[in-house]
Design a protein around this motif. Structure first.
Motif, PDB file in Angstrom:
ATOM      1  N   ALA A 114       0.849  -1.187   0.000  1.00  0.00           N
ATOM      2  CA  ALA A 114       0.000   0.000   0.000  1.00  0.00           C
ATOM      3  C   ALA A 114       0.876   1.224   0.000  1.00  0.00           C
ATOM      4  O   ALA A 114       2.072   1.163   0.327  1.00  0.00           O
ATOM      5  CB  ALA A 114      -0.908   0.008   1.217  1.00  0.00           C
ATOM      6  N   MET A 115       0.295   2.348  -0.389  1.00  0.00           N
ATOM      7  CA  MET A 115       1.009   3.613  -0.356  1.00  0.00           C
ATOM      8  C   MET A 115       0.192   4.585   0.485  1.00  0.00           C
ATOM      9  O   MET A 115      -1.012   4.708   0.279  1.00  0.00           O
ATOM     10  CB  MET A 115       1.189   4.160  -1.763  1.00  0.00           C
ATOM     11  N   VAL A 116       0.851   5.231   1.440  1.00  0.00           N
ATOM     12  CA  VAL A 116       0.136   6.166   2.302  1.00  0.00           C
ATOM     13  C   VAL A 116       0.714   7.562   2.108  1.00  0.00           C
ATOM     14  O   VAL A 116       1.888   7.718   1.765  1.00  0.00           O
ATOM     15  CB  VAL A 116       0.234   5.762   3.794  1.00  0.00           C
ATOM     16  N   SER A 117      -0.123   8.564   2.315  1.00  0.00           N
ATOM     17  CA  SER A 117       0.316   9.954   2.181  1.00  0.00           C
ATOM     18  C   SER A 117      -0.007  10.704   3.453  1.00  0.00           C
ATOM     19  O   SER A 117      -1.044  10.458   4.079  1.00  0.00           O
ATOM     20  CB  SER A 117      -0.390  10.626   1.004  1.00  0.00           C
ATOM     21  N   ALA A 118       0.890  11.636   3.787  1.00  0.00           N
ATOM     22  CA  ALA A 118       0.698  12.432   4.996  1.00  0.00           C
ATOM     23  C   ALA A 118       0.156  13.808   4.622  1.00  0.00           C
ATOM     24  O   ALA A 118       0.196  14.223   3.456  1.00  0.00           O
ATOM     25  CB  ALA A 118       2.020  12.577   5.742  1.00  0.00           C
ATOM     26  N   ALA A 119      -0.316  14.513   5.628  1.00  0.00           N
ATOM     27  CA  ALA A 119      -0.889  15.834   5.391  1.00  0.00           C
ATOM     28  C   ALA A 119       0.168  16.811   4.875  1.00  0.00           C
ATOM     29  O   ALA A 119      -0.147  17.756   4.160  1.00  0.00           O
ATOM     30  CB  ALA A 119      -1.496  16.359   6.683  1.00  0.00           C
ATOM     31  N   ASP A 120       1.451  16.571   5.222  1.00  0.00           N
ATOM     32  CA  ASP A 120       2.502  17.481   4.768  1.00  0.00           C
ATOM     33  C   ASP A 120       3.027  17.118   3.385  1.00  0.00           C
ATOM     34  O   ASP A 120       4.012  17.680   2.926  1.00  0.00           O
ATOM     35  CB  ASP A 120       3.656  17.487   5.785  1.00  0.00           C
ATOM     36  N   GLY A 121       2.410  16.175   2.717  1.00  0.00           N
ATOM     37  CA  GLY A 121       2.764  15.852   1.343  1.00  0.00           C
ATOM     38  C   GLY A 121       3.694  14.669   1.183  1.00  0.00           C
ATOM     39  O   GLY A 121       3.878  14.172   0.073  1.00  0.00           O
ATOM     40  N   ARG A 122       4.290  14.200   2.261  1.00  0.00           N
ATOM     41  CA  ARG A 122       5.187  13.051   2.134  1.00  0.00           C
ATOM     42  C   ARG A 122       4.376  11.788   1.916  1.00  0.00           C
ATOM     43  O   ARG A 122       3.208  11.716   2.319  1.00  0.00           O
ATOM     44  CB  ARG A 122       6.034  12.901   3.396  1.00  0.00           C
ATOM     45  N   SER A 123       4.988  10.805   1.289  1.00  0.00           N
ATOM     46  CA  SER A 123       4.282   9.535   1.113  1.00  0.00           C
ATOM     47  C   SER A 123       5.257   8.379   1.303  1.00  0.00           C
ATOM     48  O   SER A 123       6.466   8.523   1.109  1.00  0.00           O
ATOM     49  CB  SER A 123       3.618   9.464  -0.260  1.00  0.00           C
ATOM     50  N   TRP A 124       4.732   7.255   1.717  1.00  0.00           N
ATOM     51  CA  TRP A 124       5.533   6.061   1.979  1.00  0.00           C
ATOM     52  C   TRP A 124       4.873   4.877   1.303  1.00  0.00           C
ATOM     53  O   TRP A 124       3.664   4.873   1.056  1.00  0.00           O
ATOM     54  CB  TRP A 124       5.604   5.768   3.484  1.00  0.00           C
ATOM     55  N   ARG A 125       5.691   3.879   1.069  1.00  0.00           N
ATOM     56  CA  ARG A 125       5.171   2.678   0.437  1.00  0.00           C
ATOM     57  C   ARG A 125       5.683   1.456   1.198  1.00  0.00           C
ATOM     58  O   ARG A 125       6.826   1.432   1.652  1.00  0.00           O
ATOM     59  CB  ARG A 125       5.630   2.613  -1.014  1.00  0.00           C
ATOM     60  N   THR A 126       4.840   0.461   1.332  1.00  0.00           N
ATOM     61  CA  THR A 126       5.261  -0.801   1.932  1.00  0.00           C
ATOM     62  C   THR A 126       4.868  -1.944   1.008  1.00  0.00           C
ATOM     63  O   THR A 126       3.860  -1.850   0.290  1.00  0.00           O
ATOM     64  CB  THR A 126       4.632  -1.022   3.318  1.00  0.00           C
ATOM     65  N   ALA A 127       5.698  -2.967   1.012  1.00  0.00           N
ATOM     66  CA  ALA A 127       5.377  -4.146   0.209  1.00  0.00           C
ATOM     67  C   ALA A 127       5.352  -5.395   1.082  1.00  0.00           C
ATOM     68  O   ALA A 127       5.247  -6.512   0.586  1.00  0.00           O
ATOM     69  CB  ALA A 127       6.405  -4.313  -0.915  1.00  0.00           C
ATOM     70  N   ASP A 128       5.471  -5.187   2.412  1.00  0.00           N
ATOM     71  CA  ASP A 128       5.495  -6.344   3.307  1.00  0.00           C
ATOM     72  C   ASP A 128       4.583  -6.122   4.519  1.00  0.00           C
ATOM     73  O   ASP A 128       4.924  -6.470   5.627  1.00  0.00           O
ATOM     74  CB  ASP A 128       6.932  -6.640   3.751  1.00  0.00           C
ATOM     75  N   GLN A 129       3.469  -5.533   4.255  1.00  0.00           N
ATOM     76  CA  GLN A 129       2.443  -5.291   5.273  1.00  0.00           C
ATOM     77  C   GLN A 129       2.999  -4.498   6.458  1.00  0.00           C
ATOM     78  O   GLN A 129       2.768  -4.839   7.617  1.00  0.00           O
ATOM     79  CB  GLN A 129       1.821  -6.603   5.757  1.00  0.00           C
ATOM     80  N   GLY A 130       3.730  -3.481   6.161  1.00  0.00           N
ATOM     81  CA  GLY A 130       4.140  -2.541   7.203  1.00  0.00           C
ATOM     82  C   GLY A 130       5.417  -2.888   7.934  1.00  0.00           C
ATOM     83  O   GLY A 130       5.844  -2.138   8.801  1.00  0.00           O
ATOM     84  N   LEU A 131       6.050  -3.993   7.581  1.00  0.00           N
ATOM     85  CA  LEU A 131       7.299  -4.320   8.269  1.00  0.00           C
ATOM     86  C   LEU A 131       8.393  -3.327   7.880  1.00  0.00           C
ATOM     87  O   LEU A 131       9.210  -2.936   8.701  1.00  0.00           O
ATOM     88  CB  LEU A 131       7.729  -5.750   7.946  1.00  0.00           C
ATOM     89  N   THR A 132       8.399  -2.932   6.622  1.00  0.00           N
ATOM     90  CA  THR A 132       9.333  -1.895   6.185  1.00  0.00           C
ATOM     91  C   THR A 132       8.572  -0.876   5.343  1.00  0.00           C
ATOM     92  O   THR A 132       7.634  -1.234   4.631  1.00  0.00           O
ATOM     93  CB  THR A 132      10.474  -2.480   5.332  1.00  0.00           C
ATOM     94  N   TRP A 133       9.010   0.374   5.445  1.00  0.00           N
ATOM     95  CA  TRP A 133       8.384   1.456   4.673  1.00  0.00           C
ATOM     96  C   TRP A 133       9.482   2.216   3.942  1.00  0.00           C
ATOM     97  O   TRP A 133      10.547   2.469   4.515  1.00  0.00           O
ATOM     98  CB  TRP A 133       7.651   2.429   5.589  1.00  0.00           C
ATOM     99  N   SER A 134       9.236   2.574   2.712  1.00  0.00           N
ATOM    100  CA  SER A 134      10.190   3.411   1.988  1.00  0.00           C
ATOM    101  C   SER A 134       9.511   4.724   1.619  1.00  0.00           C
ATOM    102  O   SER A 134       8.389   4.727   1.114  1.00  0.00           O
ATOM    103  CB  SER A 134      10.679   2.692   0.731  1.00  0.00           C
ATOM    104  N   MET A 135      10.225   5.828   1.909  1.00  0.00           N
ATOM    105  CA  MET A 135       9.635   7.129   1.602  1.00  0.00           C
ATOM    106  C   MET A 135       9.804   7.417   0.120  1.00  0.00           C
ATOM    107  O   MET A 135      10.834   7.088  -0.461  1.00  0.00           O
ATOM    108  CB  MET A 135      10.299   8.232   2.439  1.00  0.00           C
ATOM    109  N   ARG A 136       8.792   8.005  -0.470  1.00  0.00           N
ATOM    110  CA  ARG A 136       8.835   8.273  -1.908  1.00  0.00           C
ATOM    111  C   ARG A 136       8.862   9.774  -2.160  1.00  0.00           C
ATOM    112  O   ARG A 136       8.315  10.528  -1.405  1.00  0.00           O
ATOM    113  CB  ARG A 136       7.612   7.669  -2.587  1.00  0.00           C
TER     114      ARG A 136
END
Lengths: 315, 354
Positions: free
Chosen positions: B332-354
């Protein structure tokens, strides 16, 4: 014996090796806003470790562990830590926020006010009046953050209430012989009595074959006399779903009983009819609690349940 | 014997058999307060929950404990569908009419152009970050009405009059919204904003879309086609956010910013999902009928893989998350109110900022 020793050894090693990643602990400590209550990182780490040990029988995978820790109600855990440490502001906050919840729950369990006493004694334990080995031990140490603090408090209160009721029952005298005899209709025929026993056996067997969740719904409805809405809240289902599932379970039980009577007891259709009829005609043993009006919530909810049943039938 | 009578007989026996069973507890560990609390909040792992269910099903003491606990549970507040609220009853036809009028005015020569009517889903995805008090006033169309009054076509004059009348009604409605001080007014204002945004977009001279519109367009582009549609921030928590699985096989909705309900019966039969969040939930997205992601303030990320039980996932920052795009149960990809977004491919175990 060797197996038990091995297991104890593994647990001991696991507990000794147990160490939470400092970076994770720091993040969780910030997330919990533990500074508000002056909860040190070391104290919070100890609470996290207790929680993890309770949740995992063996040492978990680090990622699984992190997932568990992150899923905790961290702010409540920090508050519990602070209260257990005797932080005055935290305790005041707890009393202000949670005392009304606890009293409300106590009144809901026993509208006559009998559970208020339990709630007050619970406060004593939470504050840490109980001393073990010279140390003040607070009940908060048993809160591990897997639920919200208010839910945990309600659960502990319910636990105390049920344990008190059960311990009281142990000392209640058995009903007098006369009362038991009244329960048996004098004109009851031996054949009908046999049918009733047979029906009880077959229904018991049919219930045992149901899935645990179906048994749970039936138990809540027929044994605890909960309403459909209450069962729904407990199981996370809509009350219409509960109603449908109860109806399905009853159908399955009836079919199972009919099959048992036909195939196992080798009864013909008219005998099976007699079996079902005998159950309705049989008044069964008298419920002394009902006679004395001490049946608790059962009586109060019966009217509501009848209404629910009628609504379910009309739907 | 009629079937109905047999059912009554079964009920009769069930009542007796199950009451007797209460006096006989099975062997094994009974529930403690923490396990009971965690189970009712859906915080136990699946294996733990299965063990608890099996035990409680046969243990009279634990069933009594559950019954006592349930009595302490306050009943859930009745959630009224936002579309059934009388205050919004007039907004839908008004929004439709205003959009139609705006298109009519903007494209006078194209009478046969299909009118885009905002659907419930679109309305739910509208940004509702502003309250009725700080909401921008309805923007005037960039093409002035005077330019149309010079037109000689009678039908265009009729259209202009209709457009003016609708604008007048819209302004009256906006004024009425100003008077509403409760939280529901925020939802109404968001809807009006959306209507005005649609009008601006359809106007030919609206060459530079507003940033809010651009965000919405980006979000729309990101989720075009079969991809699930993300829901943007809804800090005004009283407006239920509805999350629809692809194909409409299941729906979830966030009410009061903290509760999540789900339905597999076409939004008619809502059941409470098990999710416990002390943070306000602001958005969600579903990738299938059983997988739904929900995000909220302070880095709250939840996922369910069975439709009902949401599990909180680790998140590296305490960011206020406002939207999520679910890809599957692990990604999934999530976005924050300040415009940053992160992506995970392992159900939240690791997140990479995009």
């Amino acid at each position: 014996m060797a197996t038990i020793c091995d297991r104890a050894q593994i647990i001991m090693e696991w507990m000794q090796d147990w160490q939470l990643p400092p970076a994770v602990v720091d993040r969780l400590h910030r997330q919990a806003r533990a500074d508000r209550w002056a909860v040190s990182v070391a104290s919070f780490t100890a609470a996290l470790e207790r929680s993890a040990r309770k949740a995992f029988a063996t040492q978990p995978d680090p990622r699984e562990l992190e997932r568990h820790l992150t899923s905790l109600h961290l702010e409540d855990l920090a508050l519990a830590c602070a209260c257990a440490n005797g932080h005055e502001a935290a305790w005041e906050h707890f009393v202000r926020e949670h005392r009304p919840v606890l009293y409300k729950a106590a009144d809901a369990i026993d509208p006559t006010g009998g559970s208020r006493e339990l709630a007050d004694s619970l406060y004593g334990e939470l504050f840490g009046l109980v001393e073990r080995k010279g140390e003040r031990r607070s009940l908060f140490e048993y809160f591990h953050g897997r639920s919200s603090l208010s839910t945990w408090l309600r659960a502990v209160l319910a636990q105390r209430h049920v344990d008190r009721v059960r311990s009281t029952r142990r000392f209640e005298p058995l009903p007098a012989e006369d009362a038991v005899n009244v329960a048996q209709p004098p004109e009851r025929q031996p054949r009908a009595a046999g049918y009733v026993q047979l029906m009880q056996r077959t229904v018991t067997a049919a219930v045992a074959r149901l899935a645990p969740k179906d048994r749970l719904r039936l138990g809540f409805y027929y044994s605890q006399d909960l309403t459909l809405a209450q069962i729904g809240r407990a199981l996370g289902e809509h009350e219409a779903t509960v109603s449908r599932n109860l109806a399905r379970a009853r159908r399955e039980i009836r079919a199972d009983v009919e099959r048992q009577l036909r195939d196992d007891a080798h009864m013909n259709p008219s005998q099976i009819d007699e079996c079902f009829a005998a159950v309705v005609e049989d008044v069964g043993p008298l419920d002394i609690a009902d006679l004395l009006g001490t049946g608790g919530p059962r009586k109060g909810s019966e009217e509501k349940r009848s209404k629910e049943r009628a609504e379910g039938a009309s739907a | 014997m009629p079937e109905r009578n047999r059912d009554e007989s079964v009920e009769h026996v069930l009542r007796r058999v199950l009451s007797q069973e209460v006096r006989e507890s099975p062997q094994g560990a009974c529930l403690d307060g923490e396990t009971l609390a965690a189970w009712t909040e859906g915080s136990l792992r699946a294996d733990e929950a299965a063990v608890v269910e099996r035990h409680v099903a046969d243990c009279g003491r634990c069933r009594s404990l559950m019954a006592a606990f349930i009595q302490t549970t306050p009943p859930a507040p009745a959630v009224e569908s936002v579309w059934h609220r009388w205050r919004l009853g007039w907004v839908v036809p008004l929004a439709t009419a205003a959009t139609a009028a705006a298109l009519w005015i903007a494209l006078p020569g194209n009478n046969a152009m299909p009118v885009s009517v905002p659907s419930i889903q679109e309305v739910n995805t509208a940004p509702v970050g502003q309250t009725s008090r700080d909401a921008a006033p309805p923007a005037a169309p960039s093409t002035s009405p005077e330019s149309f009054t010079r037109s000689s076509a009678p039908q265009e004059r009729v259209a202009v009059n209709a457009g003016n009348e609708l604008r007048k009604r819209a302004n009256q409605s906006a004024a009425r919204l100003e008077e509403l001080s409760d939280e529901r007014a925020a939802a109404d204002a968001a809807l009006l904003q959306r209507v005005e945004a649609d009008k601006r977009e359809s106007a030919p001279s609206a060459a530079s879309p507003s940033p809010a519109r651009a965000d919405a367009a980006t979000a729309g582009a990101a989720t075009a086609g079969a991809a699930p549609r993300p829901l943007t921030s809804a800090r005004q928590a009283n407006l239920p956010l509805e999350i629809v699985a692809p194909g409409g096989a299941a729906r979830w909705r966030i009410t009061n910013g903290q509760r999540v309900e789900w339905s597999t019966a076409g939004a008619t039969d809502w059941s409470p999902a098990t999710i416990t969040s002390s943070d306000t939930l602001t958005g969600g997205s579903a990738s299938s009928a059983s997988v739904c992601w929900v995000v909220g303030q302070r880095g709250a990320v939840y996922v369910t893989t069975d439709g009902t039980r949401f599990v909180r996932l680790p998140f590296p920052e305490m960011a206020d998350l406002v939207s999520v795009i679910a890809i599957d149960d692990r990604s999934a990809m999530v976005s924050a109110a300040d415009g940053r977004s992160w992506r995970t491919a392992d159900q939240g175990l690791t997140w990479s900022m995009r």
